[in-house]
Design an enzyme around this catalytic site. Structure first.
Site, PDB file in Angstrom:
ATOM      1  N   LYS A 219      14.934   1.631 -15.318  1.00 30.83           N
ATOM      2  CA  LYS A 219      14.284   2.052 -14.082  1.00 30.83           C
ATOM      3  C   LYS A 219      14.586   1.046 -12.977  1.00 30.83           C
ATOM      4  O   LYS A 219      14.408  -0.155 -13.156  1.00 30.83           O
ATOM      5  CB  LYS A 219      12.772   2.166 -14.293  1.00 30.83           C
ATOM      6  N   HIS A 322       0.535  -1.656  -5.172  1.00 31.83           N
ATOM      7  CA  HIS A 322       1.704  -2.478  -4.834  1.00 31.83           C
ATOM      8  C   HIS A 322       1.327  -3.888  -4.391  1.00 31.83           C
ATOM      9  O   HIS A 322       2.128  -4.566  -3.748  1.00 31.83           O
ATOM     10  CB  HIS A 322       2.553  -1.773  -3.776  1.00 31.83           C
TER      11      HIS A 322
END
EC number: 3.5.1.5
Length: 570
Positions: A219, A322
């Site tokens: 990923k 995040h």
């Protein structure tokens, strides 16, 4: 000759050809396209029923002769490949052997030669129930080990993703040692796992150890840097070693714009995470990749379906997910750039037209793992309400084409993108017997039974100290297949072939089988069953309006959805 009304027949044996069943409290109707049953020779188990020795059970036909290990009879099957049919499902050695008419061919007509029942055959009657393939979540953040329990209880039998627990930002299982620990931990659940390593490296040598260590794929994530050089390097390694690359692109457009990312990808196959963009990706036009033939698009359930609450909840989720600081203006701007009502609304329509092929959770990375399936059907129902019945429907009153399109998003297409569709993703013969039984009223939200590798692992169960297992309170609970060594025997881990060649299972002392993925590099959007549309998608950079083949895509947010508070206390 004795006759029965359709209502009487459905009550005893389940619906037959031409009958339709509502899915939960949605607007969707599943119409039976074909019934494998032979009237008068149906299989039923219980007192005075047909599955007795010399009747539905063939005398002397044992396991070594090919007798089924498990029969699920009279099921209404909803499968993206097989369709919406009525039939008996035969399971042998943990795999599906056939769908058709089961029983004893010595006295019954139309019995499939691989569906003969004997004294070794256990039976689960499924008249009045719906059977689907086990769900596949393609976008899991393994931030919590407990999410596995929620996944099983929701009907998911395969989890693919990354993270090592509650680290700062759980993205991947980067590192050979780290993924080894995850594979060892995965022994604890009767679930198929596929772990994704970190593809963020412009040097190819640093990627191979993760594949040997047991990663299914890699990923690339913007939080580690999704630069064109990184994308190009990872895809070169993928082409050589046959694995899928997942790409979460650069929201801030720091290392390039969407055009630069597409140039780095070229015509190579790639799995695009967060196709809509609220979960991340080039702002504001990442959604246009849903029209590229080499980009396999998936999106995640926080934005599906589009509701009056979608916009507000996303800002806070992005800040936490995040590791952003609400006191830093640049961090707030980062979060706000992602959430665009126009692209969220367009996402619903692109799912409904088959332009977005897969739907995952983004669990604990803003999504909810237990809502992969229910949100898929909420979206399908919303789209029927807002856009009407699909013009390609062929049945009298059913929504079969739409139903097959949506179930494919978390079953066969989810398997195909990772190169594991020869093992899971549908109820085709030869595949692992991973399937879910549903009562129609609870379809998509609360399974009745979860079968993993041909054995029951989760089920609605009453008070175990009561006289019957149907005594309240009825709760989804782990069953015998979820304990001891059975959970390892009934499930597998999907890996790259390098891990199989390196005998990683022996090195780590794993009891679960490692199965290699293959065929990922030749995939195209056209391989996404019922979801292969490639419209020309454009995003207005000023208004963020989305256009597909020149038509503006817009739908209204809804204030109510099905499969919600009628079923849940939250």
């Amino acid at each position: 000759m004795a006759t029965m009304t359709r209502k009487e027949y459905a009550a005893m044996y389940g619906p037959t050809t031409g009958d339709a069943v509502r899915l939960g409290d949605t607007s969707l109707l599943a119409e039976v396209e074909f019934d494998h049953s032979v009237p008068g020779d149906e299989c039923l188990h219980g007192g005075g029923k047909t599955l007795r020795d010399g009747m539905g059970l063939m005398p002397g036909h044992d396991s070594v002769d090919g007798a089924l290990d498990m029969l699920i009879c009279n099921a209404l099957i909803i499968d993206p490949v097989i369709g919406i049919v009525k039939g008996d499902i035969g399971i042998k050695d943990g795999k599906i052997v056939a769908i058709g008419k089961a029983g004893n061919p010595q006295i019954m007509d139309g019995v499939h030669p691989q569906l003969i029942c004997g004294v070794a055959t256990t039976v689960r009657d499924a008249e009045g129930l719906i059977v689907t393939p086990g769900g596949i979540d393609v976008h899991v953040h393994f931030d919590s080990a407990q999410l596995c329990d929620h996944a099983l209880a929701a009907g998911l039998t395969t989890l693919i993703g990354g993270s090592l627990g509650p680290i700062t930002v759980g993205i991947d299982c980067g590192g050979e040692w780290n993924v080894g620990k995850m594979l060892q931990a995965a022994e604890a659940w009767p679930i198929n796992f596929g772990f994704l390593g970190r593809g963020n490296s412009s040097k190819p040598e640093s990627l191979l150890g993760q594949l040997r260590g047991g990663c299914l794929g890699l990923k690339i994530h913007e939080d580690w840097g999704a630069m064109p050089a990184v994308i190009d390097t990872c895809l070169k390694v993928a082409d050589e070693y046959d694995f899928q690359v997942q790409l979460h692109t650069d929201t801030l457009n720091e290392s390039g714009f969407l055009e630069d990312t597409l140039a780095a990808i070229g015509d190579r196959t790639i799995h695009m995470y967060h196709t809509e963009g609220a979960g991340g990706g080039h702002a504001p036009d990442i959604i246009s990749v849903a029209g590229k033939s080499n980009c396999i698009p998936s999106s995640t359930n926080p934005t599906n379906p589009y509701t009056v609450n979608t916009f507000d909840e996303h800002l806070d989720m992005i800040m936490v997910c995040h590791h952003l600081n609400p006191d830093v203006p640049e961090d707030v701007a980062f979060a706000e750039s992602r959430v665009r009502p126009q692209t969220i609304a367009a996402e619903d329509i692109l799912h409904d037209t088959g332009a977005i092929s897969i739907l995952g959770s983004d669990s604990q990375g803003m999504g909810r793992i237990n809502e992969v399936i229910c949100r898929t059907w909420q979206l399908a129902s919303k789209m029927k309400d807002q856009r009407g019945r699909l013009p390609e429907e062929t049945t009298a009153l059913g929504d079969n084409e739409r139903i097959k399109r949506y179930i494919a998003k978390y079953t066969i297409n989810a398997a195909r993108v990772f190169g594991i569709d020869s093992y899971i993703g549908s109820l085709e013969p030869g595949k692992l017997a991973d399937l879910v039984l549903w009562r129609p009223a609870f379809f998509g939200i609360k399974p009745e039974l979860v079968v993993k590798g041909g054995f029951i692992v989760h089920a609605v169960m009453g008070d175990s100290a009561a006289s019957l297992y149907t005594c309240e309170p009825l709760v989804m609970r782990p069953q015998w297949g979820a304990f001891g060594e059975a959970k390892q025997a009934l499930s597998v881990n999907f890996v790259n072939r390098l891990a199989v060649e390196a005998d990683t299972a022996t090195r780590l002392g794993l009891k679960k089988q490692l199965l290699p993925a293959f065929g990922t590099r030749t995939l195209r959007k056209s391989d996404m069953l019922h979801n292969d549309a490639c419209p020309d998608i454009r995003v207005d950079p000023q208004t963020f309006d989305v256009y597909a083949d020149g038509e503006r895509l817009h739908c209204e947010p809804v204030s109510e959805v099905p499969l919600a508070q009628r079923y849940m206390l939250r």
